[in-house]
Design a protein around this motif. Structure first.
Motif, short mmCIF file in Angstrom:
data_model
loop_
_atom_site.label_atom_id
_atom_site.label_comp_id
_atom_site.label_asym_id
_atom_site.label_seq_id
_atom_site.Cartn_x
_atom_site.Cartn_y
_atom_site.Cartn_z
N TRP A 143 31.38 45.11 48.96
CA TRP A 143 30.61 43.96 48.45
C TRP A 143 31.11 43.62 47.06
N ALA A 144 31.27 42.33 46.78
CA ALA A 144 31.74 41.91 45.45
C ALA A 144 30.84 40.79 44.94
N ARG A 145 30.29 41.01 43.72
CA ARG A 145 29.40 39.98 43.16
C ARG A 145 30.19 38.77 42.68
N ASP A 146 31.39 39.01 42.15
CA ASP A 146 32.15 37.88 41.61
C ASP A 146 33.64 38.08 41.84
N ALA A 147 34.43 37.15 41.29
CA ALA A 147 35.88 37.17 41.54
C ALA A 147 36.51 38.45 40.98
N GLU A 163 35.24 41.42 40.51
CA GLU A 163 34.94 42.59 41.36
C GLU A 163 35.76 42.56 42.64
N ALA A 164 35.84 41.38 43.25
CA ALA A 164 36.58 41.27 44.51
C ALA A 164 38.05 41.61 44.31
N CYS A 165 38.64 41.07 43.24
CA CYS A 165 40.06 41.35 42.96
C CYS A 165 40.29 42.83 42.70
N ALA A 166 39.36 43.44 41.95
CA ALA A 166 39.51 44.88 41.64
C ALA A 166 39.46 45.71 42.91
N VAL A 167 38.54 45.36 43.82
CA VAL A 167 38.43 46.10 45.09
C VAL A 167 39.73 46.00 45.87
N ALA A 215 48.52 43.77 38.62
CA ALA A 215 48.45 45.19 39.02
C ALA A 215 49.80 45.67 39.58
N GLY A 216 50.84 44.85 39.44
CA GLY A 216 52.17 45.25 39.88
C GLY A 216 52.41 45.09 41.37
N ILE A 264 36.88 44.90 54.76
CA ILE A 264 36.31 43.55 54.64
C ILE A 264 35.59 43.47 53.29
N VAL A 265 36.02 42.53 52.45
CA VAL A 265 35.38 42.37 51.13
C VAL A 265 34.50 41.12 51.19
#
Ligand code: SF4
Length: 467
Positions: A87-91, A93-97, A130-131, A292-293
């Protein structure tokens, strides 16, 4: 870096800039009219098109009314089928996941299926930081990526290029492009196919979005035209799908309605050439790890607005772009947002909050063509007017001016007094209209005159005539 949902430059300035490109207007007109005509032909074939639109709209309303329950149902079904749901609250968080998931595989390259959600969260840029190198595999997205440009249409991201321009991009930017590549569509497609084939065979991680996510079964669905999606979804060992939380459908049988609405509205086809569905992991068939994010990124806030929430019905078909007279002239970049055209004008300001995209709801003539074309009956003009209201309400100078005007007009004596004062002022100035007001009124007179009351006023004339 600006968010892909808001460039920070107001629409009028961006539009002014884009209007100075005659080749762009020519490309846009040709492309939008071609798709628009195709769509009209295939829609006319269905006697129950209006019923289908109503059914699609009703299903989407049901989704929004039951979103928390359906999300939990989807998570449970997908998890039971072997997927891992994040689950991602925002962009951010989603990118980090996604970046962490890719890093965990040891891969430094990923192949991507065209996805608006990943553009919305600026995933490619985050992966690069992140390379990790992300390669777009949709032909139009590849063109835009090679050109180091931004997409300008939801469905046809390279709509602003003609084939000669595309040939030049391939010749100068695409590794392994044949010498003397022509601008024949067949040759261009073959060059891209060979370039991408090498990437597909090497990739260990695929990244996609999803057109639909079915709560009942935990299934994800991607529709596309080129087969590149099928390659990304089946060849890599790990598949990561970034999905906006509004993409749900309650039941598997609901898919039938949307698989009839979407291709006709988007590419003017009766069926999508490739419709891929997957439910978790199937041993020996496709990726062995499926993630699935589920991304919010402003959707919950949009849901809270009873008028604006209908923007979440959108199935990203882009029919509203192809019929919009404003889009046809300025193109997608003028909107300064990953979602351009009429849907961008109502969705982006809601996802970011009206402050970051204040000018977008004004990027419309309110002609209503978008509402007529929308397969899920989003009343775009209604939301535009609603957002204009919110935008004006938040501007203190304008709000104070209109409140003062309302206070004056609520009382007959006050109104008569104000008119008399304004008329005296106009006599002193010796003119019947003002071309330049001082700040903050200068924003009004920048594009129109401010008329002053005539003499006699209507009230004076009326009482004189009747006395
Ligand atoms: S608003 Fe309607 S017409 Fe526009 S992209 Fe979304 S579904 Fe298609």
């Amino acid at each position: 870096m600006n968010s892909p949902l808001a460039s920070g430059v107001p629409f009028p300035e961006m539009a002014h800039h884009e209007l100075a490109k005659p080749q762009l207007r020519q490309n846009l007109k040709h492309a939008t009219h071609t798709i628009r005509d195709k769509r009209a032909r295939v829609v006319a074939e269905l006697p129950n098109w209006e019923e289908l639109r109503s059914a699609g709209s009703a299903i989407k309303e049901e989704v929004l009314a039951n979103l928390p329950t359906l999300l939990e149902q989807f998570e449970k079904a997908a998890t039971e089928a072997g997927a891992v749901v994040h689950w991602a609250r925002d962009a951010a968080e989603a990118c980090a996941v996604v970046a962490d998931l890719v890093k965990a595989t040891g891969a430094t390259e990923v192949v991507k299926v065209k996805s608006m959600a990943t553009q919305e969260i600026a995933l490619n840029e985050a992966l690069e930081a992140a390379g990790i190198t992300a390669t777009e595999t949709d032909l139009a997205e590849l063109i835009v990526q090679l050109a180091d440009d931004k997409p300008s249409h939801i469905l046809v991201p390279a709509i602003h290029y003609n084939r000669t321009e595309i040939r030049d991009i391939f010749r100068s930017r695409m590794a392994g492009a044949p010498d003397g590549l022509s601008d024949e569509p067949r040759d261009l497609a073959e060059a891209a196919r060979l370039h991408l084939r090498r990437k597909f065979l090497r990739a260990r991680v695929g990244i996609s979005g999803a057109n639909f996510a079915i709560a009942e079964t935990g299934t994800l669905v991607v529709v596309e035209s080129e087969g590149n999606g099928r390659m990304c979804l089946t060849l890599p060992e790990t598949l990561i799908s970034v999905v906006g939380i509004e993409k749900l459908l309650p039941r598997f049988c609901d898919l039938g309605t949307f698989l009839r609405l979407l291709p006709r509205s988007s590419t003017g086809e009766r069926m999508n050439p490739y419709t891929s569905m997957w439910t978790g992991v199937t041993p020996g068939d496709g990726p062995s790890a499926v993630h699935i994010v589920l991304v919010d990124n402003g959707r919950t806030a949009t849901l809270a607005d009873p008028v604006g929430r209908q923007a979440l019905h959108c199935i990203r078909c882009s029919a509203c772009l192809n019929v919009c007279p404003v889009y046809e002239r300025v193109g997608g970049h003028a909107y300064g947002s990953v979602y351009p055209g009429p849907i961008g004008a109502i969705l982006s300001p809601q996802l970011t909050g009206i402050g970051a995209n204040r000018s977008l709801p004004f990027a419309s003539t309110l002609c209503g063509a978008c509402y007529d074309a929308c397969p899920v009956k989003i009343n775009i003009p209604e939301v535009l007017v609603h957002l204009r209201q919110s935008s004006v309400d938040k501007r203190s100078a304008e709000r104070t001016a209109f409140r003062t005007l309302a206070w004056i007009m609520r009382d007959r004596k006050r109104y008569a007094l104000a008119l008399r004062a304004a008329r005296r002022g106009s006599r002193l100035l010796g003119r019947d209209k003002l071309k330049h007001l001082p700040w903050p009124g200068n924003r009004w007179t920048a594009s129109r005159d401010a008329p002053l009351p005539t003499a006699p006023t209507f009230r004076e004339w009326w009482s004189r005539e009747r006395s």
